[in-house]
Design a protein around this motif. Structure first.
Motif, PDB file in Angstrom:
ATOM      1  N   PRO A 137       0.834  -1.202   0.000  1.00 23.92           N
ATOM      2  CA  PRO A 137       0.000   0.000   0.000  1.00 23.92           C
ATOM      3  C   PRO A 137       0.869   1.254   0.000  1.00 23.92           C
ATOM      4  CG  PRO A 137      -0.566  -1.465   1.829  1.00 23.92           C
ATOM      5  CD  PRO A 137       0.667  -2.000   1.196  1.00 23.92           C
ATOM      6  N   ARG A 184       0.546   5.515   0.712  1.00 24.66           N
ATOM      7  CA  ARG A 184      -0.276   6.656   1.103  1.00 24.66           C
ATOM      8  C   ARG A 184      -0.010   7.797   0.132  1.00 24.66           C
ATOM      9  NH1 ARG A 184       0.934   8.934   6.599  1.00 24.66           N
ATOM     10  NH2 ARG A 184       2.132  10.444   5.455  1.00 24.66           N
ATOM     11  N   GLU A 228      -0.919  11.769  -0.573  1.00 27.78           N
ATOM     12  CA  GLU A 228      -1.479  13.041  -0.139  1.00 27.78           C
ATOM     13  C   GLU A 228      -1.280  14.024  -1.268  1.00 27.78           C
ATOM     14  OE1 GLU A 228      -0.130  14.456   3.680  1.00 27.78           O
ATOM     15  OE2 GLU A 228       0.314  12.404   4.303  1.00 27.78           O
ATOM     16  N   THR A 253      -5.356   9.682   0.676  1.00 32.57           N
ATOM     17  CA  THR A 253      -5.935   8.354   0.498  1.00 32.57           C
ATOM     18  C   THR A 253      -4.810   7.324   0.550  1.00 32.57           C
ATOM     19  OG1 THR A 253      -7.443   7.023  -0.866  1.00 32.57           O
ATOM     20  CG2 THR A 253      -5.798   8.342  -2.040  1.00 32.57           C
ATOM     21  N   THR A 254      -5.162   6.099   0.827  1.00 28.43           N
ATOM     22  CA  THR A 254      -4.194   5.004   0.773  1.00 28.43           C
ATOM     23  C   THR A 254      -4.562   4.118  -0.401  1.00 28.43           C
ATOM     24  OG1 THR A 254      -3.807   5.072   3.146  1.00 28.43           O
ATOM     25  CG2 THR A 254      -3.196   3.045   1.999  1.00 28.43           C
ATOM     26  N   ASP A 302       4.048   8.256   0.260  1.00 29.20           N
ATOM     27  CA  ASP A 302       4.729   7.755   1.440  1.00 29.20           C
ATOM     28  C   ASP A 302       4.534   6.246   1.506  1.00 29.20           C
ATOM     29  OD1 ASP A 302       6.062   7.558   3.825  1.00 29.20           O
ATOM     30  OD2 ASP A 302       4.482   8.468   5.028  1.00 29.20           O
ATOM     31  N   GLY A 303       5.604   5.529   1.697  1.00 31.75           N
ATOM     32  CA  GLY A 303       5.555   4.076   1.759  1.00 31.75           C
ATOM     33  C   GLY A 303       6.554   3.487   0.784  1.00 31.75           C
TER      34      GLY A 303
END
Length: 124
Positions: free
Chosen positions: A45, A47, A49, A83-84, A109-110
């Motif tokens: 997953p 994230r 933004e 949202t993810t 992010d991730g």
């Protein structure tokens, strides 16, 4: 420090750096009649933004595999979103205008390995 310990320390640091989440930041222009697609092949997953920095509304959608995209929401100029994106899904940012370009700033992010980015024609 003995060579074996030095090697083990360096290996640990390299593995730690390789597995840390990465942050990417991008400002993207989406031409009229276009959709900007993110992902589809990522294994984790991510994230997402962002902020609509342009003069027109943007529709955010999520597509699972070959299914029809589902609307996440509409982002008006100057507004933010978060949202993810599940693993293997594609996020779509659709320009709602047929006359003006949309401008959207994304922050990811991730584990962004495999997070492809491309433009697609809008299908309404």
């Amino acid at each position: 420090m003995e060579p074996a310990m030095e090697f083990a320390r360096r290996l640990f640091v390299a593995v730690l750096i390789a597995t840390l989440p990465r942050v990417a930041d991008a400002n993207t222009i989406i031409d009229p009649g276009q959709t900007f697609a993110l992902g589809g092949e990522q294994k984790n997953p991510v994230r997402i933004e962002g902020r609509n920095n342009g003069p027109v509304a943007i529709e955010l959608l999520r597509r699972r595999g070959k299914e029809q995209p589902e609307l996440i929401g509409r982002v008006m100029p100057g507004k933010r979103f978060m949202t993810t994106l599940p693993a293997g899904n594609t996020a779509l940012a659709r320009n709602t205008s047929n006359e003006q370009p949309a401008v959207i700033r994304f922050v990811f992010d991730g584990q962004i390995d495999g997070l492809s980015m491309r433009y697609e024609p809008s299908r309404r």
